[in-house]
Write an enzyme that holds these catalytic residues in place. Structure first.
Site, PDB file in Angstrom:
ATOM      1  CG  ASP A 141      -1.814   1.205   1.256  1.00  0.00           C
ATOM      2  OD1 ASP A 141      -2.436   1.484   0.228  1.00  0.00           O
ATOM      3  OD2 ASP A 141      -1.892   1.871   2.309  1.00  0.00           O
ATOM      4  CB  THR A 182      -0.865   6.000   2.164  1.00  0.00           C
ATOM      5  OG1 THR A 182      -1.309   6.629   0.963  1.00  0.00           O
ATOM      6  CG2 THR A 182      -0.842   7.008   3.293  1.00  0.00           C
ATOM      7  CG  ASP A 207      -0.716   2.444   7.157  1.00  0.00           C
ATOM      8  OD1 ASP A 207      -1.513   2.357   6.192  1.00  0.00           O
ATOM      9  OD2 ASP A 207      -0.004   3.446   7.362  1.00  0.00           O
TER      10      ASP A 207
END
Length: 791
Positions: free
Chosen positions: A304, A306, A546
């Site tokens: 991911d 970000t 996250d």
């Protein structure tokens, strides 16, 4: 789509007195969080094993018939078991301390103020606050809801989030995907739903692993072979050879003990435990030990953007008021400031806007639409100074704007520079309208600059060197994600794919995923589908993330890796948690998995070669009706020098090879020919020695010594093959083992202790010659196997 809920005065929650009363009544969430097995479980698991019982019985038999040097194998088992317990206790200490560091403390409202407490301090009736990414730790009933959407898929299997209103039930184990709220705890401790499901579960486990399953299959097969072998040997030695019962029992024990690859189980436990300790030193929490094995098999890692390639924070670099917006920059700044104040738990993008435009004074939020990764925007109903009011949306421009809008061209140019762009638009519909985004009037572009992680480029380079494909999967604009990936020199970043154009059919999706490297505008459900599509092609997939939008994909991936600062929900489903939030730790984690599994596969061949030649020797002895050539002390010496000591060092050595499936087949294809060659060569030397020493005093001892010499040299050559590729310490290890055996042969008291005495020159040199010939056959066999069944 969720309903906006007007703000209200928050409930004060319990008072300190009420909390104390509930604690006194035992109405506390007292479910123990176990990050590892208990000390008693560790001792029990290492001591009370099937093979410790077998070896223990044989050891007691030797203590009865004597002498004690034939019972050395019993002391080896004690030492190995002690090492296993010690290392696993060290691993437990590491896991427990890391679990404590990584524990999330839910926020409860007491005496009108929010307080962070440990999950074990929650009491019945507590008012627990919720925000995006928070996990519901106990069962309860919603008391406050502001666009609150909860995902219960981990409990019910239903992927769609559930909109919650006051009075609705909340189950422990579910988590918030959008909105905010609070719920009252109605069931705590072992009465909670998730606690009942997990009552018998333990995070720390060595099961559900191909490695452990394969070893278990091998040991089960060996167990069944031992019974007929023991009966055949005792009858052969007692009845046919006419040995006294003590000597017959010693020879039978000598034939049975080496069949047991007992050290392999213990060495596996030690290797796993040391892996946990090593990763723990890098602030990496391994929540399930099989994750170490899974990491060794990973060939695709989904990232991911970000929080993984970029840091969590962002900065507003520019604000562009669009033509025809009917608003100046000052007005837009005030709207953005008010939007920031409307969300009590802003995400990274909104936090950047709050930092840049903190002044929302004079504006009042009357309703809010929380951000959802599924719809890609948030909203608020704002009352401005004077008569100014309206509904505002903030989110992805390519979602809020219709295709072909002139503003999209400008946005694409910004995205191509790696910038993130949000669109502020005035909505023409009410926030509770499912089509609120339609007809929205664009007002301004908020340009955000993402902070690249300094270690991201090196990490991606490591994966490329290790033949691990990296796939960047993000909810952001595909062009923007591609530009970020290009700055990090990710292969394939120049051809980003918009996930909205991905085929829904799994096989077609898998084909696109195999070709591409960067994917943008991916929804949470698509992330999950993409993981499944890659797995359908035989890939072993690790997923990092996250955010709450990563939970479904993390759960379905072979290995889920969460950042320590990520949402509680992601940490709950991940097998690996990077507590230091450093993406650069991931190569170390993968390398540790490869080291553990690669080395266990390597040394397993040593242990199982011994099993094969022991079975062959037992069969040959029974069929030819000759005395069993060895005493237990001989095989204890050989096992220590050619297997036990070197295996321990080899199991801890660096190993970068990616683990491959079919553990049993891969090990046995080398162990079977090695064992057959070693056993055959040993028996040939033994038979020749019997003919050479026939009629001489102490003939059996001389015959045994010649056979022992041959078996040691052949086993040493197997070790030399296993130790490749050679380094200085591997060569030194093989030479040290050879020197150890030489010391035994040259030291008088060791000769007597181990009953080894080379008689004359002819037979010892013949034994060496047979071993050299067997070593040549071994080389040919290994090369043939490698060509016939390439790794």
């Amino acid at each position: 789509m969720s309903d906006p809920v007007h703000t209200r005065t928050p409930a004060p929650g319990l008072t300190a007195r009420e909390v104390a009363e509930r604690v006194a009544r035992g109405e506390v969430n007292d479910v123990p969080v176990r990050s590892s097995r208990s000390t008693a479980d560790i001792v029990r698991a290492n001591v009370f094993t099937r093979f410790n019982a077998i070896i223990g019985v044989l050891f007691l038999i030797i203590l009865v018939v004597g002498p004690i040097q034939d019972g050395l194998f019993g002391f080896v088992i004690v030492a190995n078991t002690a090492i296993g317990i010690f290392q696993e206790l060290r691993a437990k200490k590491t896991l427990d301390s890391l679990a404590l560091i990584g524990e999330v403390r839910p926020t409860v409202r007491r005496d009108g103020a929010p307080v962070a407490v440990h999950t074990g301090q929650i009491v019945l009736g507590d008012l627990i606050e919720l925000g995006p990414g928070d996990k519901c730790v106990v069962d309860g009933e919603v008391a406050e809801a502001d666009g609150l959407e909860i995902d219960e898929s981990l409990l019910t299997g239903e992927a769609d989030p559930v909109l919650k209103r006051p009075g609705d039930p909340v189950m422990s184990g579910s988590f918030v995907v959008a909105g905010n709220g609070a719920f009252t705890a109605t069931k705590v401790g072992r009465q909670a739903y998730a606690a009942q499901l997990a009552e018998e579960a333990s995070r720390f486990t060595l099961v559900h692993s191909e490695l452990r399953t394969g070893i278990s299959q091998i040991l089960k097969f060996v167990t069944w072979m031992m019974v007929p072998a023991a009966l055949g040997l005792i009858i052969s030695q007692l009845v046919v050879q006419g040995h006294d019962w003590r000597e017959a029992v010693r020879r039978m024990v000598a034939g049975i003990v080496p069949m047991v690859p007992e050290g392999l189980v213990l060495l596996t436990s030690v290797a796993f435990a040391i892996g946990v300790i090593r990763l723990g030193r890098q602030q990496c929490l391994v929540q399930e030990l099989p994750a170490i094995e899974g990491l060794a098999r990973v060939d695709t890692v989904c990232l991911d953007k970000t929080g993984t390639l970029t840091e969590g924070g962002m900065d507003v670099s520019e604000l562009r008021v669009l033509p025809g917006a009917r608003a100046d920059e000052t007005y837009v700044r005030q709207v953005l400031g008010a939007l920031g104040e409307s969300d009590p738990r802003p995400n990274a993008s909104l936090q950047a806007i709050i930092d840049a435009y903190p002044d929302g004074s004079g504006w009042r939020c009357t309703a809010a639409l929380p951000f959802s990764s599924a719809r890609k925007y948030s909203g608020a109903a704002l009352d401005g100074p004077g008569a100014e009011s309206g509904n505002w949306l903030l989110g992805a421009p390519d979602v809020l704007l219709p295709e072909g809008d002139t503003a999209l061209t400008e946005i694409e140019q910004l995205n191509a520079q790696g910038l993130r762009v949000l669109l502020l638009a005035r909505a023409a519909r009410e926030l509770d309208d499912p089509q609120v985004a339609q007809g929205a009037h664009p007002t301004a572009l908020v340009v955000l600059e993402q902070r690249l992680r300094s270690d991201a480029a090196d990490t991606l380079r490591y994966f490329a060197e290790q033949n691990v494909a990296a796939k960047v999967i993000s909810g952001d604009n595909a062009v923007s994600v591609g530009a970020v990936a290009a700055k990090l020199a990710l292969p394939g970043a120049d051809a980003p794919v918009d996930a909205r154009r991905l085929p829904a059919e799994r096989e077609a999706m898998a084909e696109v995923l195999d070709r591409g490297a960067v994917f943008g505008r991916v929804t949470p459900q698509q992330k999950r589908d993409m993981v499944g599509a890659l797995q359908s092609r035989g890939h072993t997939v690790a997923m990092t993330g996250d955010g709450v939008n990563d939970v479904l994909a993390l759960k379905d991936a072979d290995i889920g890796v969460s950042m320590g600062s990520g949402s509680e929900a992601t940490r709950a489903v991940a097998q690996i948690v990077l507590l230091n939030n450093s993406f650069a730790t991931l190569p170390s984690v993968v390398a540790e998995g490869r080291r553990v599994i690669g080395n266990i596969t390597r040394v397993a061949t040593l242990f199982l070669t011994k099993t094969v030649y022991s079975v062959l020797l037992a069969i040959l002895v029974v069929c030819t009706r000759v005395p069993y050539p060895f005493l237990p002390r001989h095989l204890t010496l050989l096992s220590t020098l050619t297997i036990g000591v070197p295996a321990f060092f080899l199991a801890l050595a660096p190993n970068k090879e990616r683990a491959k499936p079919h553990f049993v087949r891969r090990v046995m294809r080398y162990a079977i020919p090695s064992g057959l060659i070693a056993g055959t060569a040993t028996f040939v030397a033994y038979v020749l020695a019997r003919a050479h020493y026939a009629g001489q005093d102490g003939a059996l001892a001389a015959e045994t010594s010649a056979a022992t010499l041959t078996l040691f040299l052949v086993s040493l050559w197997v070790l030399a093959i296993i130790a490749r590729p050679y380094t200085w310490w591997r060569v030194a290890l093989v030479l040290a083992m050879g020197a150890g055996f030489l010391i035994v042969l040259l030291t008088p008291w060791l000769q007597r202790f181990f009953a080894l005495r080379l008689v004359g020159d002819t037979m010892p040199w013949a034994a060496v010659g047979i071993a050299v010939a067997a070593a040549g056959v071994l080389e040919l066999a290994w090369r043939w196997v490698s060509r016939r069944w390439p790794a």
